[in-house]
Design a protein around this motif. Sequence first.
Motif, PDB file in Angstrom:
ATOM      1  N   ALA A  15     -62.533   7.230  -9.553  1.00  0.00           N
ATOM      2  CA  ALA A  15     -62.407   8.581  -9.023  1.00  0.00           C
ATOM      3  C   ALA A  15     -61.888   8.581  -7.590  1.00  0.00           C
ATOM      4  N   PHE A  19     -58.378  10.185  -6.512  1.00  0.00           N
ATOM      5  CA  PHE A  19     -58.359  11.327  -5.599  1.00  0.00           C
ATOM      6  C   PHE A  19     -57.613  10.989  -4.317  1.00  0.00           C
ATOM      7  N   PHE A  23     -54.205  13.214  -3.723  1.00  0.00           N
ATOM      8  CA  PHE A  23     -54.523  14.611  -3.437  1.00  0.00           C
ATOM      9  C   PHE A  23     -53.491  15.224  -2.492  1.00  0.00           C
ATOM     10  N   CYS A  48     -60.136  19.159  -9.735  1.00  0.00           N
ATOM     11  CA  CYS A  48     -61.225  18.176  -9.742  1.00  0.00           C
ATOM     12  C   CYS A  48     -62.276  18.544 -10.785  1.00  0.00           C
ATOM     13  N   GLY A  52     -62.932  16.386 -14.102  1.00  0.00           N
ATOM     14  CA  GLY A  52     -64.253  15.803 -14.256  1.00  0.00           C
ATOM     15  C   GLY A  52     -64.933  16.227 -15.544  1.00  0.00           C
ATOM     16  N   TRP A  70     -55.289  14.575 -12.885  1.00  0.00           N
ATOM     17  CA  TRP A  70     -54.267  15.605 -12.744  1.00  0.00           C
ATOM     18  C   TRP A  70     -52.904  14.937 -12.831  1.00  0.00           C
ATOM     19  N   MET A 296     -65.522  12.802  -9.646  1.00  0.00           N
ATOM     20  CA  MET A 296     -64.384  13.669  -9.339  1.00  0.00           C
ATOM     21  C   MET A 296     -64.840  15.093  -9.053  1.00  0.00           C
ATOM     22  N   LEU A 299     -66.083  15.038  -5.587  1.00  0.00           N
ATOM     23  CA  LEU A 299     -64.982  14.961  -4.630  1.00  0.00           C
ATOM     24  C   LEU A 299     -64.275  16.307  -4.472  1.00  0.00           C
ATOM     25  N   GLY A 300     -64.345  17.140  -5.506  1.00  0.00           N
ATOM     26  CA  GLY A 300     -63.740  18.456  -5.403  1.00  0.00           C
ATOM     27  C   GLY A 300     -64.330  19.289  -4.284  1.00  0.00           C
ATOM     28  N   ALA A 303     -62.360  19.453  -1.089  1.00  0.00           N
ATOM     29  CA  ALA A 303     -61.015  20.032  -1.114  1.00  0.00           C
ATOM     30  C   ALA A 303     -60.698  20.772   0.178  1.00  0.00           C
TER      31      ALA A 303
END
Length: 403
Positions: A15, A19, A23, A48, A52, A70, A296, A299-300, A303
């Motif tokens: 992940a 990312f 990103f 994300c 996920g 993505w 993930m 991690l979103g 953003a």
Amino acid sequence: MGRWAQPVLAGVVTAVVGFASSFAIVLAGLRAVGADPEQATSGLLALCAAVGLTAIWAGLRYRMPISIAWSTPGAALLVATGGVPGGFGTAVGAFVGCGLLITVAGLFAPLGRWIAAIPGPLAAAMLAGVLLDLCLAPVRALAEAPALAVPVVLTWAVLTRFARPWAVPAALAVAVAAIVATAPPGGPAGAALRPVIEPTVPGWSLQAAIGLALPLFLVTMASQNIPGMAVLAGYGYRPPLRPLLIGTGLATTAAAPLGGHAVNLAAISAALAAGPDAHPDPERRWIASVTAGTAMIALGLAAGPATALVLLSPPVLVEAVAGLALLGALAGALTAAVAEPGRREAAVITFAVTASGVTVLGVGAAFWGLLAGAAALLLRPRAPAAPAADPGRDRAAAVPGGG
């Protein structure tokens, strides 16, 4: 390492690498097609979450390390396409169209076969043309912002030699440090550090459907879903493709109104969860993909800060990091494009038209590149038939001293 700890760690690494390495490409792509800072932040968060949740579902459902991501080449396509008539709402409508096309490819088996029937060199050449401009960004950055770009490129070059999976994340870390060190006080205007959900009403236009939705679908299928299945097969996993296409297509459609462009099978990072480093026992590696999906989603939540960093940095520096991340993909695409001598010229035409970035009738270059390559392939002269053999001559040649 414990039976749980190893695949969990592998999933977290999957992940983080996925990312951190791309990103910036996603944010650059969303901004290129008209998203404001909040819409871009919302799009990254939506991607994300969609990635996920789909990864968790696929891993638990099939007990295989099915990594979801993505579409990084799709984000590069957004950068190459630029603004579309009608603004970001029309781009969101194209994202919805892409999701519906992926879903239909899962529901309607012949469509998937038709996409697979697109000549590989043309699909690869279209992808290479899409990636070229971003992959030139590190060179531009070295000329325009050497104080920031040189440490980034050197970090990437050294780690590419000694720890390749971490080369792009480390280069990104150096870029972040440089951005923070040179940032003006007060931070960027228009960026929210908190998680942002910003719905956008999808618009529709024929130009966006042909010039963005269709190329985004083709790039995602050709450079993500099909190679993603090949990576899994290489490690002995053969999940059913149709439900995975339906799942990722529905996830794309759901994420699109929040700004997400495309969700698909992972190709670049798939080996991190499916390979033996995730666990010696292939039956335990599915844990890595489920963990990657969970990480993930977490991690979103970053953003907002990620968008703020992008807004603080010189645009060319963000594009440079994205270009470094895509150099391997460009090399693979160029190699595949010219691999078949009989289709080489058509592939070069596809590459040249796509890389030109031209827009005709409101339709972007990726579509015209594929169309030009297909026309060149159809119009190429047929190879002359081999002359018929002369049996008498053959017999004479077979006799020593004969002629």
